[in-house]
Write an enzyme that holds these catalytic residues in place. Structure first.
Site, mmCIF file in Angstrom:
data_model
loop_
_atom_site.group_PDB
_atom_site.id
_atom_site.type_symbol
_atom_site.label_atom_id
_atom_site.label_comp_id
_atom_site.label_asym_id
_atom_site.label_seq_id
_atom_site.Cartn_x
_atom_site.Cartn_y
_atom_site.Cartn_z
ATOM 1 N N HIS A 198 16.728 12.212 -9.710
ATOM 2 C CA HIS A 198 15.543 12.329 -8.644
ATOM 3 C C HIS A 198 15.806 13.101 -7.406
ATOM 4 C CE1 HIS A 198 11.814 10.011 -7.268
ATOM 5 N NE2 HIS A 198 12.420 10.045 -6.382
ATOM 6 N N HIS A 200 14.516 14.804 -3.936
ATOM 7 C CA HIS A 200 14.357 14.842 -3.601
ATOM 8 C C HIS A 200 14.093 16.666 -2.825
ATOM 9 C CE1 HIS A 200 11.075 11.698 -2.549
ATOM 10 N NE2 HIS A 200 12.279 11.270 -3.260
ATOM 11 N N CYS A 231 9.184 8.842 0.979
ATOM 12 C CA CYS A 231 9.439 7.161 1.188
ATOM 13 C C CYS A 231 9.676 6.586 2.211
ATOM 14 C CB CYS A 231 10.863 6.886 0.585
ATOM 15 S SG CYS A 231 11.471 5.354 0.459
ATOM 16 N N ASN A 240 9.185 15.162 -3.158
ATOM 17 C CA ASN A 240 9.461 15.939 -3.856
ATOM 18 C C ASN A 240 9.753 17.081 -3.735
ATOM 19 O OD1 ASN A 240 9.013 13.510 -4.329
ATOM 20 N ND2 ASN A 240 10.359 12.360 -5.618
HETATM 21 P P1 HMG Z 1 8.955 -9.617 1.329
HETATM 22 O O1 HMG Z 1 7.626 -9.464 2.429
HETATM 23 O O2 HMG Z 1 9.875 -9.967 1.310
HETATM 24 O O3 HMG Z 1 8.100 -10.563 -0.171
HETATM 25 O O4 HMG Z 1 8.118 -7.878 0.066
HETATM 26 P P2 HMG Z 1 7.953 -12.078 -0.156
HETATM 27 O O5 HMG Z 1 8.800 -12.326 -1.852
HETATM 28 O O6 HMG Z 1 8.886 -12.951 1.056
HETATM 29 O O7 HMG Z 1 6.658 -12.494 -0.416
HETATM 30 C C1 HMG Z 1 5.866 -12.661 1.303
HETATM 31 C C2 HMG Z 1 4.189 -12.028 0.333
HETATM 32 O O8 HMG Z 1 4.063 -10.870 0.018
HETATM 33 C C3 HMG Z 1 3.645 -13.490 0.087
HETATM 34 O O9 HMG Z 1 2.066 -13.418 -0.407
HETATM 35 C C4 HMG Z 1 4.080 -12.922 -2.348
HETATM 36 O O10 HMG Z 1 2.954 -13.286 -2.709
HETATM 37 C C5 HMG Z 1 3.712 -10.870 -1.340
HETATM 38 P P3 HMG Z 1 1.982 -14.577 0.955
HETATM 39 O O11 HMG Z 1 2.236 -15.714 0.638
HETATM 40 O O12 HMG Z 1 2.281 -13.978 2.207
HETATM 41 O O13 HMG Z 1 0.611 -14.406 0.907
HETATM 42 N N1 HMG Z 1 4.273 -9.757 -2.689
HETATM 43 C C6 HMG Z 1 3.674 -9.342 -3.323
HETATM 44 N N2 HMG Z 1 2.233 -9.409 -3.558
HETATM 45 C C7 HMG Z 1 2.231 -8.632 -4.105
HETATM 46 N N3 HMG Z 1 3.191 -7.965 -5.347
HETATM 47 C C8 HMG Z 1 4.192 -8.151 -4.832
HETATM 48 C C9 HMG Z 1 4.436 -8.861 -3.909
HETATM 49 N N4 HMG Z 1 5.606 -9.856 -3.619
HETATM 50 C C10 HMG Z 1 5.664 -10.544 -2.609
HETATM 51 N N5 HMG Z 1 4.766 -7.414 -6.131
HETATM 52 C C11 HMG Z 1 8.110 -6.208 -1.648
HETATM 53 C C12 HMG Z 1 9.327 -8.213 -0.864
HETATM 54 C C13 HMG Z 1 9.657 -6.033 -2.224
HETATM 55 C C14 HMG Z 1 6.772 -6.591 -2.341
HETATM 56 C C15 HMG Z 1 8.584 -5.773 -0.209
HETATM 57 O O14 HMG Z 1 9.464 -5.193 0.298
HETATM 58 C C16 HMG Z 1 7.087 -3.901 -1.153
HETATM 59 O O15 HMG Z 1 6.808 -4.340 -1.179
HETATM 60 N N6 HMG Z 1 8.314 -2.906 -0.799
HETATM 61 C C17 HMG Z 1 7.571 -2.331 -0.788
HETATM 62 C C18 HMG Z 1 9.380 -1.308 -1.625
HETATM 63 C C19 HMG Z 1 8.230 -0.035 -1.771
HETATM 64 O O16 HMG Z 1 7.338 0.290 -2.584
HETATM 65 N N7 HMG Z 1 9.182 1.821 -1.659
HETATM 66 C C20 HMG Z 1 8.983 2.533 -2.453
HETATM 67 C C21 HMG Z 1 9.300 3.087 -3.396
HETATM 68 S S1 HMG Z 1 11.374 2.943 -3.164
HETATM 69 C C22 HMG Z 1 11.435 4.871 -3.246
HETATM 70 O O17 HMG Z 1 10.698 6.107 -2.952
HETATM 71 C C23 HMG Z 1 12.308 5.519 -3.667
HETATM 72 C C24 HMG Z 1 12.337 6.002 -5.178
HETATM 73 O O18 HMG Z 1 11.127 7.131 -5.150
HETATM 74 C C25 HMG Z 1 13.795 6.974 -5.435
HETATM 75 C C26 HMG Z 1 14.266 8.352 -4.383
HETATM 76 O O19 HMG Z 1 13.847 8.934 -4.107
HETATM 77 O O20 HMG Z 1 15.570 7.766 -4.071
HETATM 78 C C27 HMG Z 1 11.538 4.995 -5.858
HETATM 79 MG MG MG Z 2 11.699 9.323 -4.316
#
Ligand code: HMG
Ligand code: MG
Length: 291
Positions: A198, A200, A231, A240
Protein backbone atom coordinates in the site's frame (compact mmCIF):
# COMPACT_ATOMS: atom_id res chain seq x y z
CA UNK A 1 -6.92 -15.00 -13.83
CA UNK A 2 -5.09 -11.67 -13.90
CA UNK A 3 -1.38 -11.12 -13.33
CA UNK A 4 -1.74 -8.38 -10.76
CA UNK A 5 -4.40 -7.90 -8.12
CA UNK A 6 -5.48 -4.31 -7.50
CA UNK A 7 -7.44 -3.29 -4.42
CA UNK A 8 -9.02 0.10 -5.01
CA UNK A 9 -9.08 2.35 -1.93
CA UNK A 10 -10.18 5.74 -3.28
CA UNK A 11 -13.65 5.86 -1.68
CA UNK A 12 -12.04 5.23 1.73
CA UNK A 13 -8.39 6.33 1.76
CA UNK A 14 -9.09 8.96 -0.88
CA UNK A 15 -12.13 10.62 0.60
CA UNK A 16 -11.30 10.34 4.32
CA UNK A 17 -8.86 13.20 3.97
CA UNK A 18 -10.85 15.67 1.90
CA UNK A 19 -11.96 18.98 3.39
CA UNK A 20 -15.06 19.20 1.20
CA UNK A 21 -17.84 16.70 1.95
CA UNK A 22 -18.69 14.32 -0.89
CA UNK A 23 -22.40 13.43 -1.06
CA UNK A 24 -23.32 9.76 -0.73
CA UNK A 25 -24.76 9.71 -4.26
CA UNK A 26 -21.43 10.96 -5.60
CA UNK A 27 -19.55 8.21 -3.76
CA UNK A 28 -21.93 5.70 -5.27
CA UNK A 29 -21.27 7.09 -8.75
CA UNK A 30 -17.51 6.78 -8.16
CA UNK A 31 -17.83 3.17 -6.99
CA UNK A 32 -20.10 2.26 -9.92
CA UNK A 33 -17.62 3.78 -12.36
CA UNK A 34 -14.77 1.82 -10.80
CA UNK A 35 -16.73 -1.45 -11.04
CA UNK A 36 -17.65 -0.64 -14.66
CA UNK A 37 -13.93 -0.13 -15.39
CA UNK A 38 -13.31 -3.72 -14.25
CA UNK A 39 -12.19 -3.17 -10.68
CA UNK A 40 -13.30 -6.05 -8.49
CA UNK A 41 -12.05 -5.22 -4.98
CA UNK A 42 -13.01 -1.85 -3.52
CA UNK A 43 -12.53 -0.55 0.01
CA UNK A 44 -15.59 1.66 0.16
CA UNK A 45 -15.53 3.30 3.58
CA UNK A 46 -14.87 2.89 7.32
CA UNK A 47 -16.86 2.01 10.42
CA UNK A 48 -14.81 4.50 12.42
CA UNK A 49 -16.05 7.27 14.66
CA UNK A 50 -17.93 9.91 12.63
CA UNK A 51 -16.54 12.44 15.11
CA UNK A 52 -13.01 11.52 14.06
CA UNK A 53 -13.70 11.04 10.31
CA UNK A 54 -16.95 12.81 9.39
CA UNK A 55 -16.18 12.34 5.68
CA UNK A 56 -17.10 8.65 6.01
CA UNK A 57 -20.01 9.04 8.42
CA UNK A 58 -22.55 8.03 5.77
CA UNK A 59 -21.52 4.37 5.46
CA UNK A 60 -24.85 3.14 6.84
CA UNK A 61 -26.55 4.92 3.92
CA UNK A 62 -23.95 4.00 1.33
CA UNK A 63 -23.47 0.30 2.01
CA UNK A 64 -27.04 -0.90 1.20
CA UNK A 65 -26.91 1.00 -2.12
CA UNK A 66 -23.85 -0.86 -3.43
CA UNK A 67 -24.61 -2.85 -6.53
CA UNK A 68 -23.76 -6.45 -7.27
CA UNK A 69 -20.51 -7.09 -9.03
CA UNK A 70 -17.91 -5.81 -6.57
CA UNK A 71 -16.02 -7.29 -3.63
CA UNK A 72 -16.56 -4.48 -1.15
CA UNK A 73 -14.78 -4.00 2.16
CA UNK A 74 -14.57 -1.44 4.95
CA UNK A 75 -12.27 -0.54 7.84
CA UNK A 76 -13.24 -1.67 11.33
CA UNK A 77 -11.21 -0.27 14.26
CA UNK A 78 -12.95 -1.82 17.28
CA UNK A 79 -15.94 -3.83 18.53
CA UNK A 80 -18.30 -0.90 18.04
CA UNK A 81 -17.20 -0.76 14.39
CA UNK A 82 -17.68 -4.51 14.05
CA UNK A 83 -21.17 -4.28 15.50
CA UNK A 84 -22.03 -1.66 12.86
CA UNK A 85 -20.47 -3.78 10.08
CA UNK A 86 -22.27 -6.95 11.16
CA UNK A 87 -25.53 -5.01 11.30
CA UNK A 88 -25.16 -4.44 7.57
CA UNK A 89 -23.98 -7.96 6.82
CA UNK A 90 -20.51 -6.81 5.76
CA UNK A 91 -18.42 -9.83 4.77
CA UNK A 92 -14.98 -8.26 4.13
CA UNK A 93 -13.44 -6.08 6.82
CA UNK A 94 -10.02 -4.55 7.41
CA UNK A 95 -8.51 -3.90 10.82
CA UNK A 96 -5.66 -1.43 11.01
CA UNK A 97 -2.64 -0.87 13.19
CA UNK A 98 0.95 0.25 12.64
CA UNK A 99 4.57 -0.55 13.32
CA UNK A 100 4.67 2.41 15.72
CA UNK A 101 2.79 3.09 18.95
CA UNK A 102 3.07 6.83 18.38
CA UNK A 103 1.08 6.53 15.15
CA UNK A 104 -1.59 4.13 16.40
CA UNK A 105 -2.19 6.36 19.43
CA UNK A 106 -2.87 9.33 17.14
CA UNK A 107 -4.82 7.25 14.63
CA UNK A 108 -7.00 4.97 16.78
CA UNK A 109 -6.22 6.04 20.35
CA UNK A 110 -4.58 2.69 21.20
CA UNK A 111 -1.07 1.28 21.38
CA UNK A 112 -0.17 -1.42 18.85
CA UNK A 113 -0.56 -4.13 21.51
CA UNK A 114 -3.96 -2.76 22.57
CA UNK A 115 -5.10 -2.74 18.95
CA UNK A 116 -3.97 -6.36 18.48
CA UNK A 117 -5.90 -7.43 21.58
CA UNK A 118 -9.02 -5.87 20.08
CA UNK A 119 -8.40 -7.44 16.66
CA UNK A 120 -8.23 -10.85 18.37
CA UNK A 121 -11.76 -10.26 19.70
CA UNK A 122 -12.90 -9.06 16.28
CA UNK A 123 -11.47 -12.20 14.62
CA UNK A 124 -13.30 -14.41 17.10
CA UNK A 125 -16.60 -12.77 16.15
CA UNK A 126 -16.16 -12.12 12.44
CA UNK A 127 -16.39 -15.19 10.23
CA UNK A 128 -15.74 -13.43 6.92
CA UNK A 129 -12.60 -12.15 5.20
CA UNK A 130 -10.35 -10.02 7.38
CA UNK A 131 -7.41 -7.92 6.23
CA UNK A 132 -4.87 -6.46 8.64
CA UNK A 133 -3.10 -3.19 7.79
CA UNK A 134 0.31 -2.26 9.14
CA UNK A 135 0.97 1.46 8.65
CA UNK A 136 4.26 3.38 8.85
CA UNK A 137 6.28 0.46 7.46
CA UNK A 138 9.32 2.62 6.63
CA UNK A 139 8.91 5.72 8.76
CA UNK A 140 6.48 7.11 11.32
CA UNK A 141 5.75 10.84 11.21
CA UNK A 142 6.01 10.93 15.03
CA UNK A 143 8.59 8.24 15.89
CA UNK A 144 10.96 8.39 12.90
CA UNK A 145 12.57 5.53 10.99
CA UNK A 146 11.12 2.04 11.44
CA UNK A 147 13.28 -1.10 11.43
CA UNK A 148 12.01 -3.94 9.17
CA UNK A 149 11.98 -6.27 12.19
CA UNK A 150 9.41 -4.01 13.92
CA UNK A 151 7.13 -4.52 10.91
CA UNK A 152 7.75 -8.27 10.82
CA UNK A 153 6.74 -8.55 14.47
CA UNK A 154 3.35 -6.91 13.84
CA UNK A 155 2.81 -8.88 10.62
CA UNK A 156 3.43 -12.14 12.49
CA UNK A 157 1.04 -11.11 15.27
CA UNK A 158 -1.67 -10.29 12.72
CA UNK A 159 -1.30 -13.67 10.99
CA UNK A 160 -1.28 -15.37 14.38
CA UNK A 161 -4.61 -13.66 15.14
CA UNK A 162 -5.91 -15.10 11.89
CA UNK A 163 -6.10 -12.31 9.31
CA UNK A 164 -6.41 -13.51 5.70
CA UNK A 165 -3.91 -11.00 4.32
CA UNK A 166 -1.71 -8.13 5.48
CA UNK A 167 -1.47 -4.79 3.71
CA UNK A 168 1.82 -2.95 4.29
CA UNK A 169 1.34 0.82 4.30
CA UNK A 170 3.99 3.40 3.46
CA UNK A 171 1.62 5.89 5.04
CA UNK A 172 3.59 9.06 4.34
CA UNK A 173 5.00 7.97 0.97
CA UNK A 174 8.67 8.15 1.99
CA UNK A 175 9.89 4.75 0.82
CA UNK A 176 12.25 3.86 -2.03
CA UNK A 177 12.98 0.47 -3.65
CA UNK A 178 15.91 -0.34 -1.33
CA UNK A 179 13.55 -0.11 1.61
CA UNK A 180 11.02 -2.36 -0.14
CA UNK A 181 13.80 -4.92 -0.69
CA UNK A 182 15.04 -4.65 2.92
CA UNK A 183 11.54 -5.16 4.30
CA UNK A 184 10.81 -8.00 1.85
CA UNK A 185 13.99 -9.75 3.05
CA UNK A 186 12.67 -9.53 6.61
CA UNK A 187 9.37 -11.09 5.47
CA UNK A 188 11.09 -14.34 4.44
CA UNK A 189 8.96 -17.45 4.71
CA UNK A 190 5.62 -15.66 4.38
CA UNK A 191 3.23 -16.41 1.52
CA UNK A 192 3.63 -13.56 -0.99
CA UNK A 193 0.00 -14.03 -2.07
CA UNK A 194 -1.07 -12.93 1.42
CA UNK A 195 0.93 -9.69 1.35
CA UNK A 196 -0.36 -6.50 -0.28
CA UNK A 197 1.72 -3.32 -0.71
CA UNK A 198 0.00 0.00 0.00
CA UNK A 199 2.14 2.83 -1.33
CA UNK A 200 1.43 6.53 -1.07
CA UNK A 201 2.97 8.65 -3.82
CA UNK A 202 3.80 11.73 -1.75
CA UNK A 203 7.30 11.98 -3.20
CA UNK A 204 6.75 10.27 -6.55
CA UNK A 205 8.38 6.97 -5.51
CA UNK A 206 5.33 4.69 -5.47
CA UNK A 207 5.65 3.18 -8.94
CA UNK A 208 9.36 2.53 -8.40
CA UNK A 209 8.38 0.67 -5.24
CA UNK A 210 5.79 -1.33 -7.19
CA UNK A 211 8.50 -2.30 -9.69
CA UNK A 212 10.74 -3.48 -6.84
CA UNK A 213 7.92 -5.51 -5.24
CA UNK A 214 6.99 -7.07 -8.60
CA UNK A 215 10.58 -8.15 -9.16
CA UNK A 216 10.50 -9.83 -5.77
CA UNK A 217 7.38 -11.82 -6.77
CA UNK A 218 4.65 -9.78 -5.09
CA UNK A 219 1.54 -9.20 -7.19
CA UNK A 220 -1.04 -7.41 -5.00
CA UNK A 221 -1.25 -3.65 -4.59
CA UNK A 222 -3.61 -1.09 -3.08
CA UNK A 223 -4.13 2.06 -5.12
CA UNK A 224 -6.53 4.93 -5.50
CA UNK A 225 -8.22 6.32 -8.60
CA UNK A 226 -6.87 9.76 -9.53
CA UNK A 227 -4.31 9.33 -6.75
CA UNK A 228 -6.82 10.59 -4.21
CA UNK A 229 -5.75 10.04 -0.67
CA UNK A 230 -3.88 10.70 2.50
CA UNK A 231 -4.27 10.00 6.18
CA UNK A 232 -5.68 12.60 8.57
CA UNK A 233 -3.32 11.39 11.32
CA UNK A 234 -0.15 11.41 9.21
CA UNK A 235 0.96 14.91 8.30
CA UNK A 236 2.20 14.98 4.73
CA UNK A 237 0.55 11.73 3.67
CA UNK A 238 -0.11 12.86 0.11
CA UNK A 239 -2.12 10.99 -2.46
CA UNK A 240 -2.05 7.24 -2.76
CA UNK A 241 -0.43 5.52 -5.70
CA UNK A 242 -2.84 6.37 -8.53
CA UNK A 243 -4.64 3.30 -9.88
CA UNK A 244 -4.25 4.75 -13.39
CA UNK A 245 -0.43 4.86 -12.98
CA UNK A 246 -0.44 1.30 -11.63
CA UNK A 247 -2.67 -0.06 -14.41
CA UNK A 248 -0.67 1.72 -17.14
CA UNK A 249 2.60 0.46 -15.70
CA UNK A 250 1.33 -3.11 -15.33
CA UNK A 251 -0.13 -3.30 -18.84
CA UNK A 252 2.99 -1.82 -20.44
CA UNK A 253 5.03 -4.40 -18.50
CA UNK A 254 2.88 -7.10 -20.12
CA UNK A 255 0.85 -7.86 -16.99
CA UNK A 256 -2.92 -8.16 -17.09
CA UNK A 257 -5.09 -6.41 -14.50
CA UNK A 258 -8.62 -6.90 -15.88
CA UNK A 259 -9.08 -3.12 -15.78
CA UNK A 260 -9.99 -0.84 -18.69
CA UNK A 261 -7.68 2.17 -18.34
CA UNK A 262 -9.82 4.41 -20.48
CA UNK A 263 -12.94 3.81 -18.36
CA UNK A 264 -10.87 4.11 -15.19
CA UNK A 265 -9.45 7.48 -16.24
CA UNK A 266 -13.01 8.83 -16.44
CA UNK A 267 -14.43 7.11 -13.35
CA UNK A 268 -13.19 9.71 -10.86
CA UNK A 269 -13.82 12.87 -12.92
CA UNK A 270 -17.17 13.85 -11.40
CA UNK A 271 -15.80 13.22 -7.89
CA UNK A 272 -12.77 15.39 -8.62
CA UNK A 273 -15.17 18.04 -9.88
CA UNK A 274 -17.15 17.81 -6.66
CA UNK A 275 -13.91 18.33 -4.71
CA UNK A 276 -12.95 21.30 -6.90
CA UNK A 277 -9.88 19.43 -8.18
CA UNK A 278 -8.44 18.81 -11.61
CA UNK A 279 -7.03 15.39 -12.51
CA UNK A 280 -3.32 15.20 -11.66
CA UNK A 281 -2.41 11.51 -11.86
CA UNK A 282 0.03 11.19 -14.74
CA UNK A 283 -1.41 8.15 -16.55
CA UNK A 284 -4.93 9.52 -16.09
CA UNK A 285 -3.94 12.83 -17.68
CA UNK A 286 -2.18 11.07 -20.55
CA UNK A 287 -5.17 8.80 -21.16
CA UNK A 288 -7.62 11.72 -21.16
CA UNK A 289 -5.37 13.71 -23.50
CA UNK A 290 -5.25 10.78 -25.93
CA UNK A 291 -9.05 10.55 -26.19
P1 HMG B 1 -12.12 6.78 20.92
O1 HMG B 1 -12.57 8.20 21.06
O2 HMG B 1 -10.90 6.33 21.66
O3 HMG B 1 -13.33 5.75 21.24
O4 HMG B 1 -11.92 6.51 19.37
P2 HMG B 1 -14.01 5.34 22.59
O5 HMG B 1 -14.05 3.84 22.59
O6 HMG B 1 -13.36 6.04 23.76
O7 HMG B 1 -15.51 5.90 22.38
C1 HMG B 1 -15.79 7.29 22.34
C2 HMG B 1 -17.10 7.51 21.60
O8 HMG B 1 -16.94 7.13 20.24
C3 HMG B 1 -18.27 6.68 22.15
O9 HMG B 1 -19.46 7.43 21.90
C4 HMG B 1 -18.27 5.47 21.26
O10 HMG B 1 -19.54 4.82 21.15
C5 HMG B 1 -17.92 6.10 19.92
P3 HMG B 1 -20.14 8.35 23.03
O11 HMG B 1 -20.37 7.42 24.20
O12 HMG B 1 -19.13 9.44 23.33
O13 HMG B 1 -21.37 8.88 22.35
N1 HMG B 1 -17.27 5.11 19.03
C6 HMG B 1 -17.68 4.83 17.80
N2 HMG B 1 -18.68 5.34 17.05
C7 HMG B 1 -18.83 4.81 15.81
N3 HMG B 1 -18.04 3.85 15.32
C8 HMG B 1 -17.03 3.33 16.02
C9 HMG B 1 -16.83 3.84 17.32
N4 HMG B 1 -15.93 3.55 18.29
C10 HMG B 1 -16.21 4.33 19.33
N5 HMG B 1 -16.25 2.38 15.52
C11 HMG B 1 -11.71 5.19 17.39
C12 HMG B 1 -11.44 5.26 18.88
C13 HMG B 1 -10.92 4.01 16.84
C14 HMG B 1 -13.19 4.99 17.17
C15 HMG B 1 -11.26 6.50 16.74
O14 HMG B 1 -9.92 6.73 17.07
C16 HMG B 1 -11.41 6.54 15.25
O15 HMG B 1 -12.49 6.43 14.71
N6 HMG B 1 -10.30 6.74 14.52
C17 HMG B 1 -10.36 6.87 13.07
C18 HMG B 1 -9.09 6.40 12.49
C19 HMG B 1 -9.09 6.45 10.99
O16 HMG B 1 -10.08 6.19 10.32
N7 HMG B 1 -7.90 6.78 10.44
C20 HMG B 1 -7.67 6.78 9.04
C21 HMG B 1 -7.58 5.40 8.49
S1 HMG B 1 -6.00 4.59 8.76
C22 HMG B 1 -5.10 4.97 7.36
O17 HMG B 1 -5.48 5.82 6.62
C23 HMG B 1 -3.87 4.18 7.04
C24 HMG B 1 -4.09 3.16 5.94
O18 HMG B 1 -4.56 3.79 4.76
C25 HMG B 1 -2.79 2.43 5.61
C26 HMG B 1 -1.60 3.38 5.39
O19 HMG B 1 -1.65 4.25 4.49
O20 HMG B 1 -0.62 3.22 6.11
C27 HMG B 1 -5.11 2.10 6.37
MG1 MG C 1 -3.28 4.79 3.20
Amino acid sequence: MVDIRIIEVSPRDGLQNEALPVPTAQKLELIRGLVAAGIKEIEVSSFVSPKWIPQLGDIEDLWPMLSEGGLYSALVPNMKGLERAEGLGVERIAVFTAASDAFTLKNINMTVDQSLDIFRLIRAEHKGFMRGYVSTIFECPYAGLIEPKQVRKVVDQLFEIGVDEVSLGDTTGVGVPNEVRDLARELHGLDKQEIVWHFHDTRGTAIANVAAALELGYTAFDSSAAGLGGCPYAKGAGGNLATEDLVYFAHRMGLSSGIDLSALARASLSTLDCLGKLPSAKAQLAMLADE
